[in-house]
Design a protein around this motif. Structure first.
Motif, PDB file in Angstrom:
ATOM      1  N   THR A 174       0.917  -1.112   0.084  1.00  0.00           N
ATOM      2  CA  THR A 174      -0.273   0.048  -0.198  1.00  0.00           C
ATOM      3  C   THR A 174       0.621   1.137  -0.236  1.00  0.00           C
ATOM      4  OG1 THR A 174       0.068   0.091   2.519  1.00  0.00           O
ATOM      5  CG2 THR A 174      -1.669  -0.934   0.977  1.00  0.00           C
ATOM      6  N   ARG A 175       2.388   1.317   0.630  1.00  0.00           N
ATOM      7  CA  ARG A 175       2.864   2.227   0.299  1.00  0.00           C
ATOM      8  C   ARG A 175       3.678   2.216  -0.726  1.00  0.00           C
ATOM      9  NH1 ARG A 175       2.027   0.590   6.212  1.00  0.00           N
ATOM     10  NH2 ARG A 175       1.819   2.557   7.449  1.00  0.00           N
ATOM     11  N   LEU A 176       4.372   1.125  -1.043  1.00  0.00           N
ATOM     12  CA  LEU A 176       5.395   1.434  -2.722  1.00  0.00           C
ATOM     13  C   LEU A 176       4.696   1.686  -3.344  1.00  0.00           C
ATOM     14  CD1 LEU A 176       7.283  -2.989  -1.265  1.00  0.00           C
ATOM     15  CD2 LEU A 176       8.497   0.170  -1.328  1.00  0.00           C
ATOM     16  N   LYS A 177       2.887   0.910  -3.329  1.00  0.00           N
ATOM     17  CA  LYS A 177       2.756   1.598  -4.791  1.00  0.00           C
ATOM     18  C   LYS A 177       1.580   2.731  -5.102  1.00  0.00           C
ATOM     19  CE  LYS A 177       3.963  -2.368  -6.722  1.00  0.00           C
ATOM     20  NZ  LYS A 177       4.952  -2.709  -7.235  1.00  0.00           N
ATOM     21  N   ARG A 178       2.071   3.528  -3.917  1.00  0.00           N
ATOM     22  CA  ARG A 178       1.468   4.553  -3.752  1.00  0.00           C
ATOM     23  C   ARG A 178       2.372   6.752  -4.042  1.00  0.00           C
ATOM     24  NH1 ARG A 178      -1.104   5.747   1.755  1.00  0.00           N
ATOM     25  NH2 ARG A 178      -2.615   3.798   1.019  1.00  0.00           N
ATOM     26  N   LYS A 179       2.351   6.954  -4.662  1.00  0.00           N
ATOM     27  CA  LYS A 179       2.958   8.668  -4.818  1.00  0.00           C
ATOM     28  C   LYS A 179       3.237   8.659  -3.440  1.00  0.00           C
ATOM     29  CE  LYS A 179       3.036   9.452  -9.963  1.00  0.00           C
ATOM     30  NZ  LYS A 179       4.247   9.130  -9.795  1.00  0.00           N
ATOM     31  N   PRO A 180       4.526   9.645  -3.415  1.00  0.00           N
ATOM     32  CA  PRO A 180       4.952   9.827  -4.217  1.00  0.00           C
ATOM     33  C   PRO A 180       6.658   8.264  -4.075  1.00  0.00           C
ATOM     34  CG  PRO A 180       6.208  10.799  -1.974  1.00  0.00           C
ATOM     35  CD  PRO A 180       5.031  10.239  -1.777  1.00  0.00           C
ATOM     36  N   LEU A 189      17.754   0.292   2.888  1.00  0.00           N
ATOM     37  CA  LEU A 189      17.525   0.453   3.701  1.00  0.00           C
ATOM     38  C   LEU A 189      19.091   1.260   4.899  1.00  0.00           C
ATOM     39  CD1 LEU A 189      15.707  -2.775   6.037  1.00  0.00           C
ATOM     40  CD2 LEU A 189      15.188  -0.334   6.069  1.00  0.00           C
ATOM     41  N   PRO A 190      19.080   2.060   5.367  1.00  0.00           N
ATOM     42  CA  PRO A 190      20.601   2.460   5.479  1.00  0.00           C
ATOM     43  C   PRO A 190      20.893   1.322   6.657  1.00  0.00           C
ATOM     44  CG  PRO A 190      18.419   3.706   7.162  1.00  0.00           C
ATOM     45  CD  PRO A 190      18.359   2.272   5.856  1.00  0.00           C
ATOM     46  N   GLU A 191      22.682   1.220   6.691  1.00  0.00           N
ATOM     47  CA  GLU A 191      23.341   0.727   7.282  1.00  0.00           C
ATOM     48  C   GLU A 191      24.873   1.986   7.125  1.00  0.00           C
ATOM     49  OE1 GLU A 191      24.560  -3.964   7.514  1.00  0.00           O
ATOM     50  OE2 GLU A 191      22.401  -3.579   8.971  1.00  0.00           O
ATOM     51  N   SER A 192      25.850   1.121   6.962  1.00  0.00           N
ATOM     52  CA  SER A 192      27.286   1.234   6.708  1.00  0.00           C
ATOM     53  C   SER A 192      27.570   0.965   5.117  1.00  0.00           C
ATOM     54  CB  SER A 192      27.641   1.096   7.707  1.00  0.00           C
ATOM     55  OG  SER A 192      27.097   0.761   9.369  1.00  0.00           O
ATOM     56  N   PRO A 193      27.488   1.793   4.347  1.00  0.00           N
ATOM     57  CA  PRO A 193      26.159   2.423   4.084  1.00  0.00           C
ATOM     58  C   PRO A 193      24.611   2.532   4.092  1.00  0.00           C
ATOM     59  CG  PRO A 193      27.218   2.862   2.216  1.00  0.00           C
ATOM     60  CD  PRO A 193      27.936   1.492   3.045  1.00  0.00           C
ATOM     61  N   VAL A 194      24.497   1.405   3.596  1.00  0.00           N
ATOM     62  CA  VAL A 194      23.459   0.751   3.020  1.00  0.00           C
ATOM     63  C   VAL A 194      23.203  -1.129   3.408  1.00  0.00           C
ATOM     64  CG1 VAL A 194      22.579   2.281   1.252  1.00  0.00           C
ATOM     65  CG2 VAL A 194      23.438  -0.246   0.668  1.00  0.00           C
ATOM     66  N   ASN A 195      22.198  -1.641   3.369  1.00  0.00           N
ATOM     67  CA  ASN A 195      21.770  -2.374   4.262  1.00  0.00           C
ATOM     68  C   ASN A 195      21.602  -3.577   2.791  1.00  0.00           C
ATOM     69  OD1 ASN A 195      19.675  -5.378   4.389  1.00  0.00           O
ATOM     70  ND2 ASN A 195      20.126  -4.714   6.882  1.00  0.00           N
ATOM     71  N   GLY A 196      22.237  -4.604   3.058  1.00  0.00           N
ATOM     72  CA  GLY A 196      21.976  -5.732   1.698  1.00  0.00           C
ATOM     73  C   GLY A 196      20.700  -6.600   1.789  1.00  0.00           C
ATOM     74  N   GLY A 197      20.024  -6.900   2.718  1.00  0.00           N
ATOM     75  CA  GLY A 197      19.380  -7.958   3.454  1.00  0.00           C
ATOM     76  C   GLY A 197      18.179  -7.467   2.768  1.00  0.00           C
ATOM     77  N   LEU A 198      17.469  -6.666   2.845  1.00  0.00           N
ATOM     78  CA  LEU A 198      16.486  -6.270   2.401  1.00  0.00           C
ATOM     79  C   LEU A 198      16.340  -4.657   1.941  1.00  0.00           C
ATOM     80  CD1 LEU A 198      12.881  -6.634   2.809  1.00  0.00           C
ATOM     81  CD2 LEU A 198      13.884  -4.908   5.069  1.00  0.00           C
ATOM     82  N   TRP A 199      15.833  -5.204   0.611  1.00  0.00           N
ATOM     83  CA  TRP A 199      15.547  -4.047  -0.426  1.00  0.00           C
ATOM     84  C   TRP A 199      14.306  -4.357  -1.338  1.00  0.00           C
ATOM     85  CZ3 TRP A 199      16.552  -5.710  -5.248  1.00  0.00           C
ATOM     86  CH2 TRP A 199      17.239  -7.086  -4.910  1.00  0.00           C
ATOM     87  N   TYR A 200      13.705  -2.740  -2.132  1.00  0.00           N
ATOM     88  CA  TYR A 200      12.997  -3.148  -2.599  1.00  0.00           C
ATOM     89  C   TYR A 200      13.451  -2.722  -4.620  1.00  0.00           C
ATOM     90  CZ  TYR A 200       8.717  -3.439  -5.045  1.00  0.00           C
ATOM     91  OH  TYR A 200       7.252  -3.504  -5.784  1.00  0.00           O
ATOM     92  N   ALA A 201      12.930  -2.897  -5.658  1.00  0.00           N
ATOM     93  CA  ALA A 201      13.468  -2.641  -6.810  1.00  0.00           C
ATOM     94  C   ALA A 201      12.342  -2.169  -7.962  1.00  0.00           C
ATOM     95  CB  ALA A 201      14.364  -3.002  -7.726  1.00  0.00           C
ATOM     96  N   GLN A 202      11.581  -1.824  -8.643  1.00  0.00           N
ATOM     97  CA  GLN A 202      10.554  -1.603  -9.378  1.00  0.00           C
ATOM     98  C   GLN A 202      10.959  -0.975 -10.338  1.00  0.00           C
ATOM     99  OE1 GLN A 202       7.089  -0.099  -7.227  1.00  0.00           O
ATOM    100  NE2 GLN A 202       8.841   1.371  -6.153  1.00  0.00           N
ATOM    101  N   HIS A 203       9.978  -0.427 -11.514  1.00  0.00           N
ATOM    102  CA  HIS A 203       9.839  -1.065 -12.967  1.00  0.00           C
ATOM    103  C   HIS A 203      11.410  -0.302 -13.843  1.00  0.00           C
ATOM    104  CE1 HIS A 203       6.620   1.340 -10.369  1.00  0.00           C
ATOM    105  NE2 HIS A 203       7.175   2.583  -9.883  1.00  0.00           N
ATOM    106  N   THR A 204      11.889  -1.865 -13.853  1.00  0.00           N
ATOM    107  CA  THR A 204      13.316  -1.986 -13.932  1.00  0.00           C
ATOM    108  C   THR A 204      13.235  -2.810 -15.216  1.00  0.00           C
ATOM    109  OG1 THR A 204      13.299  -3.852 -13.097  1.00  0.00           O
ATOM    110  CG2 THR A 204      14.194  -2.309 -11.724  1.00  0.00           C
ATOM    111  N   SER A 205      14.422  -2.453 -16.308  1.00  0.00           N
ATOM    112  CA  SER A 205      14.542  -3.055 -16.985  1.00  0.00           C
ATOM    113  C   SER A 205      16.458  -3.906 -17.236  1.00  0.00           C
ATOM    114  CB  SER A 205      13.853  -2.700 -18.394  1.00  0.00           C
ATOM    115  OG  SER A 205      15.016  -1.180 -18.491  1.00  0.00           O
TER     116      SER A 205
END
Length: 356
Positions: A174-180, A189-205
């Motif tokens: 409901t949040r991922l599909k709503r603008k912005p 997710l922020p870490e040092s500098p980012v977290n590799g365990g939890l992420w989301y990608a969309q609209h890619t090719s």
């Protein structure tokens, strides 16, 4: 299901996929087989969405727990990924003991069979479910997941990557599909500098900014394990190479400082002639408010695939793709988002739920 009394069943979600996908489940297979891979794209995704998590023999119970959790909320569009057929068989055996429905399971032999793992890992083709003693290197499993994730993103699949100890408490879509938020192609997710365990990608090719970043982590892994070393070692941590890939996409030039902190890599060709100073990720604030005028606190960056030969230089890999043509590199830039606490913090909590 009563195993997760504190977690709601998300029957009203637009991405409640259990009713459709539970009708057509198979045990899985090798995603290096193009037919098997395409079958996953066609039959394990729902409205273009897929949830990916990786596990080895030591975390089979965690993987099955993740399956049960996802089925409880109603998200059947998931892809359990491991290092080989024997580890999948261990997952199936545990599910059978628990008298649970068929649990799909997949592996990717091509990304696990690189000869470089003989010196940089536990051996080419290491499968944790086959070993009587010792372990396969976690870095081999991480490389498999980035490799497979890159292929899925190139196939225009929207992908949530999570660790097996991630628990869903409400409908994050409901949040991922709503603008912005829907404007962003990669959410980290922020870490040092980012977290590799939890992420989301969309609209890619293929060759879009977000897909390039994830594929670049796999390509840099192949680059590192192709180096000759005298003593057995492990590649740089995947989050170091993810940080380098992000800086490369944000700055438009090849960046290797994070991975070059690894002592076995520091004096090798990728690092010997490169700047060793870390460059910060180029996040910038975005002024956005919700429908009630509340400030959303978004921090974003633009991802542009580097266009110089050195920035895009890769080691050959059959299915993630090799060096990019100039026209494809500059085809489309995308936006990345550093997740604010209210986005992933409310929808997901990373914890051990401990059902097994």
């Amino acid at each position: 299901m009563s195993d997760f009394p504190s977690i709601p069943r998300l029957t009203s979600s637009k991405y409640f996929s259990s009713l459709l996908l539970l009708r057509n489940i198979w045990k899985g297979g090798d995603l290096s087989d193009d037919m098997q891979f395409q079958r996953v794209v066609n039959q394990r995704t729902y409205k273009g969405e897929l949830i990916l998590f990786a596990f080895d023999l030591c975390s089979v119970s965690d993987a099955l727990n993740a399956v049960l959790m996802l089925r409880h909320v109603g998200f059947e569009h998931f892809l359990p990924l491991t290092d080989g057929a024997a580890t999948c068989e261990a997952l199936h055996a545990l599910a059978d003991v628990k008298a649970l429905p068929t649990t799909p399971c997949f592996w990717s032999s091509s990304s696990n069979n690189h000869k470089g793992w003989d010196t940089w890992g536990a051996g080419a083709g290491c499968v944790s479910g086959e070993r009587r003693r010792g372990y396969c290197k976690a870095e081999q499993l991480w490389a498999i997941r980035y490799h497979v994730a890159a292929r899925l993103l190139a196939s225009r699949v929207n992908l949530l990557h999570m660790d097996t100890d991630t628990v869903i408490f409400n409908d994050i879509y409901t949040r991922l599909k709503r603008k912005p938020i829907s404007d962003y192609s990669l959410i980290l997710l922020p870490e040092s500098p980012v977290n590799g365990g939890l992420w989301y990608a969309q609209h890619t090719s293929l060759d879009s900014g977000a897909q390039w970043v994830i594929a670049e982590v796999a390509r840099r892994t192949w680059e590192v394990i192709s180096l000759r070393i005298r003593r057995r070692s492990s590649p740089p941590f995947d989050q170091a190479m993810l940080a380098d890939a992000l800086v490369s996409a944000m700055k438009g030039e090849r960046h290797v400082a994070y991975m070059c902190e690894h002592p076995a890599v520091a004096l090798q060709p990728p690092c010997a002639n490169a700047s060793q100073s870390r460059k910060d990720l180029a996040w910038r604030p975005r002024t956005s408010a919700d429908a009630f005028g509340r400030h959303l606190g978004l921090t974003e960056a633009r991802l542009i695939v580097p266009s110089s030969p050195e920035a895009g230089r890769v080691v050959r890999d059959n299915s993630v793709a090799g060096p990019r043509s100039e026209s494809r590199r500059n085809e489309r830039s995308e936006l990345a988002l550093l997740s604010p606490p209210w986005l992933l913090g409310y929808g997901w909590r990373v914890q051990r739920s401990g059902h097994f």
